[in-house]
Design an enzyme around this catalytic site. Structure first.
Site, short mmCIF file in Angstrom:
data_model
loop_
_atom_site.label_atom_id
_atom_site.label_comp_id
_atom_site.label_asym_id
_atom_site.label_seq_id
_atom_site.Cartn_x
_atom_site.Cartn_y
_atom_site.Cartn_z
N CYS A 29 0.95 -1.19 0.03
CA CYS A 29 0.07 0.00 0.03
C CYS A 29 0.79 1.01 0.03
O CYS A 29 2.16 1.19 -0.48
CB CYS A 29 -1.01 0.02 1.14
SG CYS A 29 -0.06 0.03 2.82
N MET A 30 0.41 2.24 0.45
CA MET A 30 1.36 3.47 0.40
C MET A 30 2.51 3.54 1.41
O MET A 30 3.73 4.21 1.15
CB MET A 30 0.57 4.74 0.90
CG MET A 30 -0.66 5.13 -0.17
SD MET A 30 -1.29 6.76 0.31
CE MET A 30 0.26 7.86 -0.13
#
Length: 450
Positions: A29-30
């Site tokens: 993810c980020m």
């Protein structure tokens, strides 16, 4: 850090996870590398934690997560190459996961890669709404028309982005997934939904295709790509090799497309509307209560990785009503986490640890809270309680005044200009409340170092 160093760290991570053969799948993810592990007893967690690039680790919902920070993609790319991960690779895992684990795998995997696109477009959309509210630019100007194209394009055609991202998660053909998303947003369907003259098309004279506008929707295309992955593999398996090149995509597109139009699309629309109605009902009961509940659960949801579950709801709100009130609360949570983390500075006299606290707090102000949560507040647990208090109080405050956003943006202090307009002053006051309440609560709850 150079490319070779990223490759070395990626290799070390793989080795510490028990080797390539112990990893079913990997994505990111980020801020986190996420893994589906075969045998967790083979993981050398101490070795992973000792890596300077690693901010923390977590094992939740059948995911082994390694918190890297905003530079996560620089590590994922060499890691994916070393693991041999590609778009059409099927997971070798045959273990059954819980529904919660599967849901979190899907949500984090689908939305993580497309966040930069929706965040960038959302920031432009928010600024545009603010400038119009202040009468700085005319809503009828060509400037607004062009900027609105930049801002609204991602959200209007969001199913395309989700289709491509979901295809990677479900290990199916990305272009077939996009083709189905394109079919669902074809002008014939969009125009029919806008005209409102018919409720359904009739295929072959008897199969009803309900008319809906799928622009900006989230749930229908995710479910559709999931179904496509199984249909594509089944068709490819039963057809002779000589026919697969032409007929596997043809049959997969035809069958999945019809299923999407007849069943998945309508169900997905109703599910999305249902989620939005639940949130709306909570606000109708009491905006303050809604703020308290969301503010209380948000810090814990980030720790457990469940915070991604709010993203589809927020995006559905933008699609249905043109604005969202959840994202401002997420903003308040990040500010509260940063405020509580700053208060932990007085908990230690160790200069290295103080440096970690300062950098983690700054990261929180910029919208990345994992360093603060995993590097600081999980250690100083009363600080985590203080962050939760600040989050709840500030979220209740902004909810009482109806603070909202008109486009998806990152919850960073630099996103504040997107709130320009009638709610700007309340957003600013909410930030102050979040930071001050969290900081003061942490100060009183925690004892300073002696």
């Amino acid at each position: 850090m150079g490319k070779n160093n990223h490759e070395q760290v990626a290799q070390a991570i793989i080795e510490s996870l028990g080797g390539k053969q112990n990893i079913n799948n990997a994505w990111h993810c980020m801020t986190r590398l996420r893994f589906d592990i075969k045998d967790e007893s083979l993981i050398n967690e101490e070795a992973i934690k000792a890596m300077s690039s690693v901010m923390g680790v977590q094992n939740k919902n059948d995911q082994y997560q390694i918190i890297i920070g905003t530079d996560v993609n620089s590590y994922f790319e060499p890691l994916a190459q070393q693991l041999g991960i590609n778009d059409n690779q099927e997971s070798s895992s045959d273990e059954k996961k819980s529904m919660t684990a599967m849901f979190m795998d899907i949500v984090s995997g689908v939305f993580g890669p497309i966040v930069p696109a929706i965040a960038g477009a959302g920031m432009i959309k928010g600024l545009l709404a603010g400038f119009q509210a202040l009468n700085w630019i005319s809503a009828d100007s060509q400037t607004v028309q062009v900027l609105d194209m930049l801002a609204s394009g991602v959200f209007t055609f969001l199913p395309f982005f989700i289709a491509a991202s979901a295809a990677r998660i479900f290990k199916t053909n990305q272009y077939l997934a996009i083709a189905i998303a394109a079919a669902m947003q074809f002008p014939t369907m969009v125009d029919a939904a806008a005209a409102g003259e018919i409720d359904a098309f009739r295929v072959f004279g008897f199969i009803p295709i309900p008319v809906f506008n799928y622009s900006g929707t989230v749930i229908p295309i995710i479910i559709t790509v999931f179904v496509l992955s199984y249909i594509y593999r089944w068709v490819d398996k039963v057809l002779p090799k000589a026919l697969r090149t032409v007929f596997t995509p043809t049959i997969s597109l035809f069958v999945t497309g019809l299923i999407a139009f007849v069943i998945i699309g309508p169900i997905g629309i109703h599910l999305g509307n249902g989620l939005a109605r639940v949130i709306a009902a909570l606000f109708e009961i009491s905006p303050i209560l809604a703020g308290i509940i969301v503010g209380l659960i948000r810090p814990i949801s980030i720790l457990t990785g469940l915070h991604h579950a709010m993203t589809p709801i927020a995006l559905q709100n933008f699609a249905d009503q043109g604005y969202d009130m959840l994202m401002p609360m997420m903003f308040m949570t990040n500010m509260a986490i940063a405020g509580a983390t700053l208060a932990m500075y007085r908990k230690t006299k160790n200069q290295q640890e103080r440096s970690v606290i300062i950098s983690s707090a700054l990261s929180g102000f910029l919208g990345i809270t994992e360093p603060a949560l995993f590097g600081v507040l999980t250690k100083y647990k009363r600080g985590l309680i203080a962050a939760t208090i600040g989050s709840a109080v500030a979220s209740a405050f902004i909810s009482a005044f109806g603070v909202r956003l008109y486009g998806y943006i990152l919850s960073s202090i630099f996103s504040l200009p997107a709130y320009i307009g009638e709610y700007f002053i309340f957003a600013v006051l909410g930030i102050v409340i979040a930071i001050v309440v969290a900081f003061i609560s942490a100060t009183f709850l925690s004892k300073p170092a002696k």
